[in-house]
Design a protein around this motif. Structure first.
Motif, PDB file in Angstrom:
ATOM      1  N   GLY A  80     -28.033  28.695 -11.242  1.00  0.00           N
ATOM      2  CA  GLY A  80     -29.145  27.751 -11.273  1.00  0.00           C
ATOM      3  C   GLY A  80     -30.367  28.347 -11.941  1.00  0.00           C
ATOM      4  O   GLY A  80     -31.067  27.673 -12.712  1.00  0.00           O
ATOM      5  N   ALA A  81     -30.632  29.628 -11.654  1.00  0.00           N
ATOM      6  CA  ALA A  81     -31.783  30.301 -12.268  1.00  0.00           C
ATOM      7  C   ALA A  81     -31.586  30.462 -13.773  1.00  0.00           C
ATOM      8  O   ALA A  81     -32.544  30.333 -14.550  1.00  0.00           O
ATOM      9  CB  ALA A  81     -32.000  31.664 -11.612  1.00  0.00           C
ATOM     10  N   GLY A 274     -27.939  42.797   5.214  1.00  0.00           N
ATOM     11  CA  GLY A 274     -27.065  42.363   4.131  1.00  0.00           C
ATOM     12  C   GLY A 274     -27.685  42.656   2.774  1.00  0.00           C
ATOM     13  O   GLY A 274     -28.606  43.469   2.641  1.00  0.00           O
ATOM     14  N   PHE A 275     -27.170  41.954   1.759  1.00  0.00           N
ATOM     15  CA  PHE A 275     -27.620  42.189   0.379  1.00  0.00           C
ATOM     16  C   PHE A 275     -27.381  40.909  -0.412  1.00  0.00           C
ATOM     17  O   PHE A 275     -26.268  40.387  -0.401  1.00  0.00           O
ATOM     18  CB  PHE A 275     -26.806  43.334  -0.230  1.00  0.00           C
ATOM     19  CG  PHE A 275     -27.476  44.075  -1.360  1.00  0.00           C
ATOM     20  CD1 PHE A 275     -27.889  45.388  -1.205  1.00  0.00           C
ATOM     21  CD2 PHE A 275     -27.690  43.464  -2.585  1.00  0.00           C
ATOM     22  CE1 PHE A 275     -28.495  46.086  -2.238  1.00  0.00           C
ATOM     23  CE2 PHE A 275     -28.298  44.148  -3.628  1.00  0.00           C
ATOM     24  CZ  PHE A 275     -28.703  45.460  -3.455  1.00  0.00           C
ATOM     25  N   ASP A 276     -28.401  40.374  -1.052  1.00  0.00           N
ATOM     26  CA  ASP A 276     -28.353  39.215  -1.964  1.00  0.00           C
ATOM     27  C   ASP A 276     -29.372  38.137  -1.609  1.00  0.00           C
ATOM     28  O   ASP A 276     -29.789  37.384  -2.471  1.00  0.00           O
ATOM     29  CB  ASP A 276     -26.970  38.537  -2.042  1.00  0.00           C
ATOM     30  CG  ASP A 276     -25.970  39.330  -2.843  1.00  0.00           C
ATOM     31  OD1 ASP A 276     -26.386  40.243  -3.589  1.00  0.00           O
ATOM     32  OD2 ASP A 276     -24.758  39.056  -2.720  1.00  0.00           O
ATOM     33  N   ASP A 277     -29.726  38.009  -0.324  1.00  0.00           N
ATOM     34  CA  ASP A 277     -30.659  36.965   0.115  1.00  0.00           C
ATOM     35  C   ASP A 277     -30.212  35.582  -0.333  1.00  0.00           C
ATOM     36  O   ASP A 277     -30.969  34.818  -0.932  1.00  0.00           O
ATOM     37  CB  ASP A 277     -32.084  37.245  -0.371  1.00  0.00           C
ATOM     38  CG  ASP A 277     -33.116  36.347   0.318  1.00  0.00           C
ATOM     39  OD1 ASP A 277     -32.876  35.966   1.480  1.00  0.00           O
ATOM     40  OD2 ASP A 277     -34.148  36.030  -0.308  1.00  0.00           O
ATOM     41  N   ASP A 294     -34.447  39.961  -7.418  1.00  0.00           N
ATOM     42  CA  ASP A 294     -35.285  38.938  -8.025  1.00  0.00           C
ATOM     43  C   ASP A 294     -34.430  38.114  -8.986  1.00  0.00           C
ATOM     44  O   ASP A 294     -34.377  38.366 -10.188  1.00  0.00           O
ATOM     45  CB  ASP A 294     -36.457  39.598  -8.757  1.00  0.00           C
ATOM     46  CG  ASP A 294     -37.508  38.589  -9.212  1.00  0.00           C
ATOM     47  OD1 ASP A 294     -37.177  37.397  -9.289  1.00  0.00           O
ATOM     48  OD2 ASP A 294     -38.642  39.012  -9.498  1.00  0.00           O
ATOM     49  N   LYS A 295     -33.754  37.110  -8.448  1.00  0.00           N
ATOM     50  CA  LYS A 295     -32.823  36.325  -9.258  1.00  0.00           C
ATOM     51  C   LYS A 295     -33.495  35.585 -10.415  1.00  0.00           C
ATOM     52  O   LYS A 295     -32.953  35.553 -11.531  1.00  0.00           O
ATOM     53  CB  LYS A 295     -32.045  35.359  -8.351  1.00  0.00           C
ATOM     54  CG  LYS A 295     -31.063  36.064  -7.411  1.00  0.00           C
ATOM     55  CD  LYS A 295     -30.187  35.087  -6.662  1.00  0.00           C
ATOM     56  CE  LYS A 295     -30.844  34.534  -5.432  1.00  0.00           C
ATOM     57  NZ  LYS A 295     -30.889  35.459  -4.285  1.00  0.00           N
ATOM     58  N   PRO A 296     -34.670  34.983 -10.214  1.00  0.00           N
ATOM     59  CA  PRO A 296     -35.330  34.362 -11.374  1.00  0.00           C
ATOM     60  C   PRO A 296     -35.629  35.361 -12.485  1.00  0.00           C
ATOM     61  O   PRO A 296     -35.498  35.035 -13.670  1.00  0.00           O
ATOM     62  CB  PRO A 296     -36.618  33.776 -10.770  1.00  0.00           C
ATOM     63  CG  PRO A 296     -36.280  33.521  -9.333  1.00  0.00           C
ATOM     64  CD  PRO A 296     -35.379  34.659  -8.952  1.00  0.00           C
ATOM     65  N   GLY A 324     -36.894  43.643 -10.322  1.00  0.00           N
ATOM     66  CA  GLY A 324     -37.298  44.106  -9.001  1.00  0.00           C
ATOM     67  C   GLY A 324     -36.431  43.551  -7.881  1.00  0.00           C
ATOM     68  O   GLY A 324     -35.524  42.741  -8.093  1.00  0.00           O
ATOM     69  N   TYR A 325     -36.737  43.960  -6.685  1.00  0.00           N
ATOM     70  CA  TYR A 325     -36.053  43.476  -5.477  1.00  0.00           C
ATOM     71  C   TYR A 325     -37.005  43.676  -4.308  1.00  0.00           C
ATOM     72  O   TYR A 325     -38.013  44.378  -4.407  1.00  0.00           O
ATOM     73  CB  TYR A 325     -34.750  44.242  -5.230  1.00  0.00           C
ATOM     74  CG  TYR A 325     -34.954  45.731  -5.025  1.00  0.00           C
ATOM     75  CD1 TYR A 325     -35.220  46.250  -3.764  1.00  0.00           C
ATOM     76  CD2 TYR A 325     -34.918  46.610  -6.101  1.00  0.00           C
ATOM     77  CE1 TYR A 325     -35.434  47.615  -3.577  1.00  0.00           C
ATOM     78  CE2 TYR A 325     -35.142  47.962  -5.931  1.00  0.00           C
ATOM     79  CZ  TYR A 325     -35.396  48.457  -4.660  1.00  0.00           C
ATOM     80  OH  TYR A 325     -35.629  49.796  -4.480  1.00  0.00           O
TER      81      TYR A 325
END
Length: 351
Positions: A80-81, A274-277, A294-296, A324-325
């Protein structure tokens, strides 16, 4: 008949060339002229013919985004991003699903759809450096995913080792010392699971805690069922950690289910990260603390690099860019208010 550039030019009282410059966002247009043309565009409802524009440049206006598992919420959210980022450049995205199979990754990499796409964003699992070096296609390729390659293509990936260390440091700061890692894999040392496991080991060692390899559990896959099975296997061996760091959110959510069934309290008895949000991590009965890439930014960097190379102008050598994250602290590690965030000094960077 649709509204044409000529119609807009007549309404604005300018040349067709000026309207074209505004529509194509050329810089050398005065703000007053841009506003005048834009008013005419709005009044007439003009919409540019993107297909014709791309065809004039010898393009299709379509880029492909190939992921290993579209059913995984992380990849669905990332897709989606990517679609949103591509729309900013007037590109349409064709989403492809490789199922994590080497033969399909090779097929996509060699662009069996090259007649309908201008470039490819690929998140591979099984491709090797030699596969990428042997690629014959000349159209642009951008690599996503945390696996590291030494190939002449732009790569977009967060620093997995640093992100994992941040997650483990959070658990150590809570006083946890027996921290399990769920989701290790056999095989290539540069796979994401290996990098996150390396971060687990490095942060424990830095804190003076000897990594207990009996707390590392391999999984066949990366889904909820794999996490539930891994947690069950650990508890059935009589091993009860005081915290769990999972390879991804799905494994963590599966582990949470097993812990609930066994009567163990989260986070009082066992804290979980966890990991991914993914969206699901925010709405469970116990909200999940997780590393949030930071998926976007990942999507924006990937699309920008692809479009830059499609433009055909001078570009830099292939880059490795690290978006980033953040660590998002929630109920599974004791946050009193869901959504509480712990900031990290990570920022977008090239490398």
């Amino acid at each position: 008949m649709g509204v044409s550039l000529k119609d807009v030019a007549q309404r604005a009282g300018v040349s067709i060339k000026t309207v074209s410059n505004v529509v194509n966002n050329y810089q050398h247009v005065t703000p007053q002229m841009r506003a005048k043309v834009q008013q005419a565009i709005d009044e007439l409802g003009y919409r540019p013919n993107l297909t014709a524009r791309h065809l004039r440049k010898g393009r299709t206006g379509i880029i492909a985004f190939a992921v290993p598992e579209l059913g995984n919420p992380y990849f669905a959210e990332l897709a989606g991003a990517v679609i949103d980022a591509a729309a900013q450049h007037d590109y349409t995205v064709l989403v492809d699903h490789t199922a994590g199979l080497r033969e399909r990754e090779l097929l996509v990499c060699q662009e069996f759809r090259s007649h309908v796409i201008d470039g490819l964003i690929l998140s591979p699992i099984h491709l090797e450096n030699d596969d990428l070096l042997a690629r014959q296609e000349t159209s642009p390729l951008v690599l996503l995913g945390e696996r590291e390659y030494e190939a002449p293509y732009d790569q977009i990936a967060i620093d997995n080792v640093a992100a994992a260390r941040t997650a483990v440091r959070h658990l150590l700061d809570l006083g946890r010392r027996r921290i399990a890692f769920l989701g290790s894999r056999t095989g290539r040392e540069r796979q994401p699971a290996h990098l996150r496991l390396r971060g687990w080991r490095e942060e424990l060692t830095a804190a003076g805690v000897t990594p207990d390899e009996s707390l590392v559990v391999a999984t066949d896959g990366y889904g909820r069922g794999d996490g539930a099975a891994a947690m069950t296997a650990l508890l059935d061996r009589g091993i009860v950690p005081d915290a769990v760091f999972a390879y991804n959110d799905l494994i963590a959510l599966g582990a949470l289910r097993t812990l609930t069934e066994r009567g163990l309290r989260v986070p009082e008895d066992i804290a979980v990260v966890g990991f991914d949000d993914i969206e699901e991590s925010r709405y469970g009965a116990i909200t999940l603390t997780t590393v949030a890439p930071d998926k976007p930014a990942i999507a924006r960097h990937a699309v920008d690099r692809l479009v830059e190379r499609l433009a055909g102008g001078p570009v830099a050598e292939p880059r490795r860019i690290r978006p980033g994250y953040r660590l998002v602290v929630r109920e599974s590690t004791g946050a009193t208010a869901p959504g509480l965030r712990e900031g990290l000094p990570a920022s977008d960077s090239g490398g």
